[in-house]
Design a protein around this motif. Structure first.
Motif, short mmCIF file in Angstrom:
data_model
loop_
_atom_site.label_atom_id
_atom_site.label_comp_id
_atom_site.label_asym_id
_atom_site.label_seq_id
_atom_site.Cartn_x
_atom_site.Cartn_y
_atom_site.Cartn_z
N PHE A 62 0.80 -1.22 0.00
CA PHE A 62 0.00 0.00 0.00
C PHE A 62 0.84 1.27 0.00
CE2 PHE A 62 -2.46 -3.30 2.20
CZ PHE A 62 -3.56 -3.38 1.37
N SER A 63 2.06 1.17 0.44
CA SER A 63 2.95 2.33 0.46
C SER A 63 4.21 2.02 -0.34
CB SER A 63 3.32 2.70 1.90
OG SER A 63 3.93 1.61 2.56
N ALA A 64 5.00 3.04 -0.59
CA ALA A 64 6.21 2.85 -1.39
C ALA A 64 7.21 1.98 -0.65
CB ALA A 64 6.82 4.21 -1.71
N PRO A 65 7.97 1.14 -1.37
CA PRO A 65 8.97 0.29 -0.73
C PRO A 65 10.06 1.11 -0.06
CG PRO A 65 8.54 -0.43 -2.99
CD PRO A 65 7.88 0.90 -2.83
N THR A 66 10.52 0.62 1.08
CA THR A 66 11.61 1.27 1.82
C THR A 66 12.80 0.33 1.85
OG1 THR A 66 10.00 2.43 3.22
CG2 THR A 66 12.29 2.32 3.99
N TRP A 67 13.94 0.81 1.41
CA TRP A 67 15.13 -0.03 1.32
C TRP A 67 15.63 -0.40 2.72
CZ3 TRP A 67 17.53 -2.38 -2.70
CH2 TRP A 67 18.80 -2.92 -2.47
N VAL A 68 15.80 -1.72 2.96
CA VAL A 68 16.30 -2.19 4.26
C VAL A 68 17.51 -3.09 4.10
CG1 VAL A 68 14.06 -2.00 5.41
CG2 VAL A 68 14.67 -4.13 4.23
N GLY A 69 17.98 -3.29 2.89
CA GLY A 69 19.16 -4.12 2.67
C GLY A 69 18.89 -5.59 2.95
N LEU A 70 19.76 -6.20 3.73
CA LEU A 70 19.67 -7.64 4.04
C LEU A 70 18.83 -7.93 5.28
CD1 LEU A 70 23.38 -8.67 3.36
CD2 LEU A 70 21.41 -9.03 1.85
N GLU A 71 18.07 -6.96 5.75
CA GLU A 71 17.32 -7.12 6.99
C GLU A 71 16.31 -8.27 6.89
OE1 GLU A 71 15.99 -6.57 10.85
OE2 GLU A 71 17.80 -5.91 9.80
N ASN A 72 15.62 -8.39 5.75
CA ASN A 72 14.64 -9.48 5.59
C ASN A 72 15.32 -10.83 5.70
OD1 ASN A 72 12.37 -7.82 5.22
ND2 ASN A 72 12.84 -7.57 3.04
N TYR A 73 16.47 -11.00 5.10
CA TYR A 73 17.18 -12.28 5.14
C TYR A 73 17.73 -12.56 6.54
CZ TYR A 73 16.97 -12.01 0.05
OH TYR A 73 16.53 -11.93 -1.26
N ARG A 74 18.20 -11.52 7.23
CA ARG A 74 18.70 -11.71 8.59
C ARG A 74 17.58 -12.13 9.53
NH1 ARG A 74 18.50 -9.68 13.29
NH2 ARG A 74 17.07 -8.05 12.59
N ARG A 75 16.45 -11.45 9.41
CA ARG A 75 15.31 -11.75 10.26
C ARG A 75 14.77 -13.15 9.99
NH1 ARG A 75 11.04 -7.22 9.80
NH2 ARG A 75 12.91 -6.09 10.48
N MET A 76 14.88 -13.57 8.76
CA MET A 76 14.37 -14.87 8.36
C MET A 76 15.02 -16.00 9.16
SD MET A 76 14.30 -16.17 4.41
CE MET A 76 13.87 -14.51 3.87
N PHE A 77 16.33 -15.90 9.36
CA PHE A 77 17.06 -17.00 10.00
C PHE A 77 17.31 -16.78 11.49
CE2 PHE A 77 18.27 -17.32 5.51
CZ PHE A 77 18.09 -18.67 5.28
N THR A 78 17.11 -15.60 11.98
CA THR A 78 17.44 -15.32 13.39
C THR A 78 16.24 -15.01 14.27
OG1 THR A 78 17.84 -12.97 12.88
CG2 THR A 78 19.73 -14.49 12.74
N GLU A 79 15.15 -14.52 13.69
CA GLU A 79 14.02 -14.08 14.51
C GLU A 79 12.71 -14.79 14.21
OE1 GLU A 79 13.57 -9.88 14.22
OE2 GLU A 79 15.66 -9.42 14.74
#
Length: 317
Positions: A62-79
């Motif tokens: 619904f809103s414009a994408p916000t650049w977060v780098g590798l945060e999605n991949y880090r969260r995937m395996f750690t949180e």
């Protein structure tokens, strides 16, 4: 009446004339290829590039994408504990469903390979479930069959095994989906049948003269000669198993339950993208799935040199 223009050729080299390629034919070729090129760019390559970009962003549709780098991949395996659960459930499904499906397909193909009356009817009957594919209707029937008070539960109860609803039991729920995948063995069965028809009969005659029994014949002749077909089916069915979605979605009601026992990776990806509106996170999961499938496929291809045997035109391996 127009006269045909003769095709020019270059001066002979070594006594052989080489035809000159006519100018302008490349444009016609690209004209005929343009629908495929447009489809590849707009429907495949373009969305892949967009999803790769979104995997490095925080995007909620619904809103414009916000650049977060590798945060999605880090969260995937750690949180994200449910992510690791979905990985484990999917791995169990692949490791159990694929061998069972291929074993049933090969066993039935061996039975149908023998000449008998009505074999066309038998082949059609065994192939019919594969025509239905991963349809919602079949998944609904399967959910009803293994549900509370259904025929499967009553059949086990008649044998003295009180298990309750398999769909509602965490220890049994995944097996209902494994059985559904194995039941639809028609496609690899047909491929196995085609491979069995290509095995030279003189090989069977030779081992029969040596006094080999059926099991020895199967190990010494059928399996090695059928190994390229087994390899082909293994690659296809492994990829399909990693991408399974509809049965888990329908049988679990879209939740992956009970207790995340049927939380397939693709189902959890769908939940994150279209239920939680975490499209950036879902895109990262999609690319991880692509990488895993590529690695697993590469490992299968790498191992093929150890167990896949090919024959030349003379029938020698």
């Amino acid at each position: 009446m127009a006269l045909a223009t003769p095709t020019r050729s270059t001066p002979p080299v070594g006594g052989v004339e080489r035809p000159v390629r006519r100018r302008g034919t490349g444009g016609i070729a690209y004209l005929f290829l343009s629908p495929w090129i447009a489809g590849a760019l707009l429907l495949t390559i373009g969305p892949m590039v967009a999803s790769l970009y979104l995997s490095f962003t925080d995007y909620d549709l619904f809103s414009a994408p916000t650049w977060v780098g590798l945060e999605n991949y880090r969260r995937m395996f750690t949180e994200d504990g449910r992510f690791l659960t979905s990985v484990w459930v999917t791995l169990k499904y692949v490791l159990l469903a694929v061998p069972l499906k291929l074993a049933l397909a090969l066993a039935v193909a061996l039975l149908l390979n023998r000449t008998r009356s009505g074999q066309g009817l038998y082949r059609s009957a065994f192939y019919a479930p594969s025509l239905l594919g991963a349809s919602v209707s079949i998944a609904l029937v399967w959910r009803t069959l293994f549900g509370e008070g259904a025929g499967f539960e009553r059949g086990l109860a008649a044998l003295g095994w009180e298990t309750g609803s398999w769909v509602g039991q965490p220890q049994y729920a995944l097996f209902t989906l494994i059985f559904l995948a194995a039941w639809q063995f028609g496609a690899p069965m047909v491929i196995f049948l085609a491979g069995l028809k290509q095995i030279p009969t003189d090989l069977y005659d030779a081992v029969a003269v040596d006094g080999a029994n059926r099991w020895q014949t199967f190990r010494a002749i059928t399996l090695p000669m059928l190994s390229p077909v087994i390899f082909f089916n293994l690659v296809l069915e492994t990829i399909h198993a990693f991408q399974a979605f509809t049965p888990a979605y329908v049988v679990s009601g879209g939740r992956g339950g009970p207790s995340d026992a049927t939380l397939f990776y693709t189902l959890y990806l769908y939940q994150r993208g279209f239920t939680d509106f975490r499209m950036g996170y879902a895109s990262a999961m999609a690319w991880m799935l692509l990488i895993v499938i590529a690695i697993v496929t590469a490992v299968i291809f790498r191992s093929a040199r150890l167990w896949v045997f090919y024959t030349d035109d003379k029938g020698q391996s």
